[in-house]
Design a protein around this motif. Structure first.
Motif, mmCIF file in Angstrom:
data_model
loop_
_atom_site.group_PDB
_atom_site.id
_atom_site.type_symbol
_atom_site.label_atom_id
_atom_site.label_comp_id
_atom_site.label_asym_id
_atom_site.label_seq_id
_atom_site.Cartn_x
_atom_site.Cartn_y
_atom_site.Cartn_z
ATOM 1 N N PRO A 93 -76.410 36.712 -21.830
ATOM 2 C CA PRO A 93 -75.426 36.011 -22.661
ATOM 3 C C PRO A 93 -75.768 36.058 -24.152
ATOM 4 O O PRO A 93 -74.884 35.858 -24.985
ATOM 5 C CB PRO A 93 -75.497 34.566 -22.130
ATOM 6 N N MET A 94 -77.018 36.324 -24.484
ATOM 7 C CA MET A 94 -77.420 36.410 -25.891
ATOM 8 C C MET A 94 -76.824 37.647 -26.553
ATOM 9 O O MET A 94 -76.485 37.636 -27.725
ATOM 10 C CB MET A 94 -78.943 36.466 -25.988
ATOM 11 N N LYS A 95 -76.801 38.748 -25.818
ATOM 12 C CA LYS A 95 -76.221 40.037 -26.212
ATOM 13 C C LYS A 95 -76.916 40.679 -27.418
ATOM 14 O O LYS A 95 -77.310 41.828 -27.369
ATOM 15 C CB LYS A 95 -74.721 39.919 -26.484
ATOM 16 N N LYS A 96 -77.045 39.952 -28.509
ATOM 17 C CA LYS A 96 -77.744 40.498 -29.676
ATOM 18 C C LYS A 96 -78.512 39.382 -30.365
ATOM 19 O O LYS A 96 -77.967 38.309 -30.640
ATOM 20 C CB LYS A 96 -76.771 41.149 -30.661
ATOM 21 N N LEU A 97 -79.793 39.650 -30.639
ATOM 22 C CA LEU A 97 -80.664 38.662 -31.258
ATOM 23 C C LEU A 97 -80.556 38.722 -32.777
ATOM 24 O O LEU A 97 -80.231 39.765 -33.349
ATOM 25 C CB LEU A 97 -82.109 38.925 -30.849
ATOM 26 N N ASN A 98 -80.860 37.599 -33.410
ATOM 27 C CA ASN A 98 -80.980 37.620 -34.864
ATOM 28 C C ASN A 98 -82.224 38.394 -35.252
ATOM 29 O O ASN A 98 -82.191 39.267 -36.116
ATOM 30 C CB ASN A 98 -81.025 36.206 -35.418
ATOM 31 N N TYR A 99 -83.359 38.066 -34.602
ATOM 32 C CA TYR A 99 -84.567 38.865 -34.799
ATOM 33 C C TYR A 99 -85.348 38.932 -33.497
ATOM 34 O O TYR A 99 -85.238 38.061 -32.630
ATOM 35 C CB TYR A 99 -85.449 38.317 -35.926
ATOM 36 N N LEU A 100 -86.132 39.968 -33.368
ATOM 37 C CA LEU A 100 -87.064 40.148 -32.263
ATOM 38 C C LEU A 100 -88.424 40.410 -32.873
ATOM 39 O O LEU A 100 -88.619 41.398 -33.584
ATOM 40 C CB LEU A 100 -86.625 41.326 -31.385
ATOM 41 N N CYS A 101 -89.351 39.499 -32.644
ATOM 42 C CA CYS A 101 -90.682 39.576 -33.242
ATOM 43 C C CYS A 101 -91.701 39.905 -32.166
ATOM 44 O O CYS A 101 -91.848 39.159 -31.196
ATOM 45 C CB CYS A 101 -91.029 38.245 -33.914
ATOM 46 N N PHE A 102 -92.404 41.022 -32.316
ATOM 47 C CA PHE A 102 -93.456 41.413 -31.386
ATOM 48 C C PHE A 102 -94.814 41.050 -31.968
ATOM 49 O O PHE A 102 -95.258 41.641 -32.955
ATOM 50 C CB PHE A 102 -93.401 42.913 -31.093
ATOM 51 N N ASP A 103 -95.470 40.060 -31.354
ATOM 52 C CA ASP A 103 -96.834 39.685 -31.716
ATOM 53 C C ASP A 103 -97.760 40.526 -30.845
ATOM 54 O O ASP A 103 -98.492 40.019 -29.996
ATOM 55 C CB ASP A 103 -97.025 38.184 -31.467
ATOM 56 N N ASP A 104 -97.711 41.839 -31.040
ATOM 57 C CA ASP A 104 -98.349 42.834 -30.179
ATOM 58 C C ASP A 104 -98.868 43.990 -31.033
ATOM 59 O O ASP A 104 -98.400 44.208 -32.145
ATOM 60 C CB ASP A 104 -97.339 43.443 -29.194
ATOM 61 N N CYS A 105 -99.766 44.764 -30.471
ATOM 62 C CA CYS A 105 -100.264 45.957 -31.154
ATOM 63 C C CYS A 105 -99.202 47.064 -31.171
ATOM 64 O O CYS A 105 -98.439 47.226 -30.218
ATOM 65 C CB CYS A 105 -101.510 46.502 -30.457
ATOM 66 N N TYR A 106 -99.171 47.823 -32.262
ATOM 67 C CA TYR A 106 -98.482 49.118 -32.357
ATOM 68 C C TYR A 106 -96.971 49.100 -32.120
ATOM 69 O O TYR A 106 -96.392 50.104 -31.708
ATOM 70 C CB TYR A 106 -99.119 50.121 -31.381
#
Length: 394
Positions: A192-205
């Motif tokens: 239902p979200m379909k598109k995010l405002n932002y996607l933040c990866f607290d991950d390597c690379y």
């Protein structure tokens, strides 16, 4: 997330994990039977922390670090006096087949945790499993705007289980606990979200053009690191406010740099990318690849941003500068990179557990996004041509 520079005793880690798990469940249990709160909110931030070990082991799991991250977020909420018009949900896996969806809120004095759902299924890695979590989150908080923060191990666009250096993909330490970027993107698109405002990866690379391009239809902005992230992850006490209200990506990056500049492991880089700008980059790179070929001598001058024996991730501006050799097209690509990378910071040195010697290499001068086109790494050569980015630019 993250390079496990501080986790050197697996037995002590397991004990800490189990102790922390009991504390988390105790913190949530007081509110398990309470009805869902009705609040007036404009946006939801979903913190998504899947299992980061294997199906049988907690070795190299980041669960204990995740609990610290959650406590830091709660401390930041307390300092701000609450969440305002923002809802905060946390999906966190305690083991490969146990997870919890939690609603964190502020009662005017303290942060509280309500457990919304317990999961006893394998950690979500498929589109269908991830979609179940996203639908549960949306039912709990059906706000007009959604953003996500993902905490896990990461190695960018590389397929699950493909890593000859035994690194981690997005998720855990083996293929069974790792998620493909395409499957993750599909789950968001179908949710239902379909598109995010932002996607933040607290991950390597994760801050690479291949991933940013693959996610352009499901998020407006993409945040991540071009290189390895220390096990502490993002400094949530100082970056949470910039992520939870109207996002301030420059502030997120500057606070990241301030934290890691004085940290015991003073290494790190973080970037915010406008995913919509990757379309223009792809069009220009298609022209460049049809016109130019990188000479072997020039390839040696391209800036690597990993510590692998055979590099996979290269600074995109460094690569395109060498590829286009001062042409107008090269200048156009440089400007397009600057438009796509809306904020970026780096410490003078970056860290890689795979780098010989003191494990450090230069980070200054990087543009904030990587590309794997020039990689001669066997696993990269075998798989990069299947990426959506490659198909769009070659």
């Amino acid at each position: 997330m993250h390079t496990n520079t501080l986790l050197t005793a697996p037995l002590r880690l397991l004990s800490a994990v189990l102790a922390a798990l009991s504390l988390l469940l105790a913190a949530c249990s007081d509110h398990d039977e309470q009805p869902q709160r009705i609040v007036d909110a404009d946006r939801t931030v979903l913190v998504y922390m899947p299992w980061t070990g294997s199906t049988t082991s907690s070795s190299k799991s980041l669960y204990n670090e995740f609990l610290n991250n959650i406590r830091d977020i709660e401390a930041a909420i307390g300092q701000s006096g609450g969440l305002g018009k923002t809802r905060l949900l946390v999906f966190i896996s305690q083991w490969s087949d146990r997870a919890t969806l939690i609603d964190i809120w502020h009662d005017g004095t303290n942060c509280r945790r309500d457990t919304l759902k317990h999961y006893t299924t394998p950690t979500p890695t498929t589109t269908e499993a991830i979609l179940t979590v996203l639908r549960d989150a949306y039912r709990a908080s059906p706000t007009p705007q959604y953003s996500m923060i993902v905490g896990s191990h990461g190695s960018g666009w590389m397929p699950a289980g493909s890593h000859p250096w035994k690194a981690r993909a997005f998720g855990g330490t083996e293929k069974a606990t790792q998620t493909e970027i395409a499957d993750f993107a599909k789950a968001i698109e179908l949710s239902p979200m379909k598109k995010l405002n932002y996607l933040c990866f607290d991950d390597c690379y994760m801050a690479n053009i291949e991933t940013a391009y693959a996610l352009r239809h499901v998020t407006n902005y993409f945040l991540g690191s071009t290189s390895e992230v220390m096990s502490a992850g993002l400094p949530y006490r100082t970056v949470w406010h910039a992520l939870s209200a109207e996002p301030d990506y420059a502030s997120v990056c500057s606070n990241f740099l301030a934290f890691y500049s004085s940290y015991s492991m003073p290494y790190g880089t973080f970037t915010a990318i406008d995913c919509q700008a990757t379309e223009q980059l792809a069009a220009l790179m298609r022209q460049a690849n049809a016109t130019y070929t990188l000479a072997p001598a020039d390839a040696e001058s391209v800036m690597p941003l990993d510590g692998f024996p055979q590099h996979v991730f290269f600074d995109m501006k460094s690569y395109t500068t060498q590829l286009c050799q001062g042409s107008q097209l090269g200048n156009d690509i440089a400007r397009a990179i600057e438009q796509a990378v809306i904020a970026t910071v780096t410490t003078p040195l970056l860290y890689s557990i795979y780098m010989p010697g003191d494990h450090t290499f230069p980070g200054e001068g990087s543009c904030g996004i990587t590309i794997s086109d020039p990689s001669t790494n066997k696993a990269a050569i075998e798989t990069k041509t299947a990426t959506e980015w490659w198909r769009a630019t070659h």
